[in-house]
Design a protein around this motif. Structure first.
Motif, PDB file in Angstrom:
ATOM      1  N   ASN A  34       0.777  -1.279   0.084  1.00  0.00           N
ATOM      2  CA  ASN A  34       0.047  -0.120   0.120  1.00  0.00           C
ATOM      3  C   ASN A  34       0.814   1.140   0.029  1.00  0.00           C
ATOM      4  O   ASN A  34       2.210   1.116   0.329  1.00  0.00           O
ATOM      5  CB  ASN A  34      -1.051  -0.045   1.430  1.00  0.00           C
ATOM      6  N   SER A  35       0.234   2.339  -0.490  1.00  0.00           N
ATOM      7  CA  SER A  35       1.097   3.609  -0.315  1.00  0.00           C
ATOM      8  C   SER A  35       0.050   4.888   0.477  1.00  0.00           C
ATOM      9  O   SER A  35       0.461   5.302   1.386  1.00  0.00           O
ATOM     10  CB  SER A  35       1.399   3.958  -1.707  1.00  0.00           C
ATOM     11  N   CYS A  36      -0.884   5.233  -0.504  1.00  0.00           N
ATOM     12  CA  CYS A  36      -1.513   6.442  -0.218  1.00  0.00           C
ATOM     13  C   CYS A  36      -2.534   6.328   1.093  1.00  0.00           C
ATOM     14  O   CYS A  36      -2.720   7.128   1.946  1.00  0.00           O
ATOM     15  CB  CYS A  36      -2.203   6.811  -1.202  1.00  0.00           C
ATOM     16  N   GLN A  37      -3.127   4.972   1.079  1.00  0.00           N
ATOM     17  CA  GLN A  37      -3.952   4.720   2.162  1.00  0.00           C
ATOM     18  C   GLN A  37      -5.154   5.839   1.972  1.00  0.00           C
ATOM     19  O   GLN A  37      -5.819   5.796   3.187  1.00  0.00           O
ATOM     20  CB  GLN A  37      -3.416   4.720   3.578  1.00  0.00           C
ATOM     21  N   GLY A  39      -7.206   5.758  -1.026  1.00  0.00           N
ATOM     22  CA  GLY A  39      -7.990   5.611  -2.133  1.00  0.00           C
ATOM     23  C   GLY A  39      -7.720   6.050  -3.738  1.00  0.00           C
ATOM     24  O   GLY A  39      -8.540   6.189  -4.394  1.00  0.00           O
ATOM     25  N   VAL A  40      -6.380   6.599  -3.493  1.00  0.00           N
ATOM     26  CA  VAL A  40      -6.229   7.370  -4.791  1.00  0.00           C
ATOM     27  C   VAL A  40      -4.986   6.646  -5.820  1.00  0.00           C
ATOM     28  O   VAL A  40      -4.944   6.997  -7.040  1.00  0.00           O
ATOM     29  CB  VAL A  40      -5.602   8.943  -4.715  1.00  0.00           C
ATOM     30  N   CYS A  41      -4.072   5.862  -5.213  1.00  0.00           N
ATOM     31  CA  CYS A  41      -2.895   5.471  -6.046  1.00  0.00           C
ATOM     32  C   CYS A  41      -3.087   4.107  -6.543  1.00  0.00           C
ATOM     33  O   CYS A  41      -2.403   3.988  -7.480  1.00  0.00           O
ATOM     34  CB  CYS A  41      -1.698   5.277  -4.970  1.00  0.00           C
ATOM     35  N   GLY A  42      -3.970   3.365  -5.750  1.00  0.00           N
ATOM     36  CA  GLY A  42      -4.148   2.101  -6.571  1.00  0.00           C
ATOM     37  C   GLY A  42      -3.142   0.813  -6.208  1.00  0.00           C
ATOM     38  O   GLY A  42      -3.522  -0.235  -6.552  1.00  0.00           O
ATOM     39  N   THR A  43      -2.402   1.092  -5.250  1.00  0.00           N
ATOM     40  CA  THR A  43      -1.295   0.119  -4.812  1.00  0.00           C
ATOM     41  C   THR A  43      -1.817  -1.001  -4.050  1.00  0.00           C
ATOM     42  O   THR A  43      -1.468  -2.106  -4.139  1.00  0.00           O
ATOM     43  CB  THR A  43      -0.298   0.882  -4.052  1.00  0.00           C
ATOM     44  N   CYS A  44      -3.147  -0.840  -3.301  1.00  0.00           N
ATOM     45  CA  CYS A  44      -3.564  -1.682  -2.439  1.00  0.00           C
ATOM     46  C   CYS A  44      -4.817  -2.559  -3.295  1.00  0.00           C
ATOM     47  O   CYS A  44      -5.393  -3.548  -2.552  1.00  0.00           O
ATOM     48  CB  CYS A  44      -4.157  -1.351  -1.468  1.00  0.00           C
ATOM     49  N   MET A  72     -10.059  -1.437  -3.678  1.00  0.00           N
ATOM     50  CA  MET A  72      -9.126  -0.714  -2.864  1.00  0.00           C
ATOM     51  C   MET A  72      -9.195  -0.783  -1.442  1.00  0.00           C
ATOM     52  O   MET A  72     -10.067  -0.229  -0.928  1.00  0.00           O
ATOM     53  CB  MET A  72      -8.840   0.735  -3.265  1.00  0.00           C
ATOM     54  N   CYS A  74      -7.692  -0.232   1.331  1.00  0.00           N
ATOM     55  CA  CYS A  74      -7.511   1.196   2.099  1.00  0.00           C
ATOM     56  C   CYS A  74      -8.558   1.777   2.626  1.00  0.00           C
ATOM     57  O   CYS A  74      -8.651   2.419   3.559  1.00  0.00           O
ATOM     58  CB  CYS A  74      -6.178   1.807   1.761  1.00  0.00           C
TER      59      CYS A  74
HETATM   60 FE1  FES Z   1      -3.673   3.794  -2.358  1.00  0.00          FE
HETATM   61 FE2  FES Z   1      -5.020   2.091  -1.380  1.00  0.00          FE
HETATM   62  S1  FES Z   1      -2.973   2.456  -0.892  1.00  0.00           S
HETATM   63  S2  FES Z   1      -5.387   3.250  -3.226  1.00  0.00           S
END
Ligand code: FES
Length: 87
Positions: A34-37, A39-44, A72, A74
């Motif tokens: 995860n990264s942004c936590q 809901g904007v980056c898409g990592t999770c 997502m 997060c």
């Molecule tokens: Fe970025 Fe979930 S950590 S969308």
């Protein structure tokens, strides 16, 4: 709240109203990148195998939301009593 079951590992966790799916899983030993936590980056992004996700992210298109095949974790939650994830 709702139950989350991780299909591959068999881990089950209850996700209460004040915790994210991502954090609840992390506390149970299931780490998801995860990264942004927020809901904007898409990592999770996590594949959904069962249950009805309640999407709160800014990544998925409307068609992807309706399909309910990915979410997502997060920020997004669950409308049904149980969510089954491909983790
Ligand atoms: Fe970025 Fe979930 S950590 S969308």
């Amino acid at each position: 709240g709702f139950e989350v079951t991780c299909k591959a590992s068999g881990t089950r966790v209850f996700v209460g109203p004040d915790v994210s799916v991502l954090d609840a899983l992390s506390d149970a030993g299931v780490q998801v990148p995860n990264s942004c936590q927020e809901g904007v980056c898409g990592t999770c992004e996590t594949k959904v195998l069962g249950g009805e996700p309640e999407h709160r992210d800014f990544v998925l298109s409307q068609a992807e939301r309706d399909a309910g095949e990915t979410m997502m974790i997060c920020v997004s939650r669950c409308r049904s009593a149980e969510l089954v994830l491909d983790l």
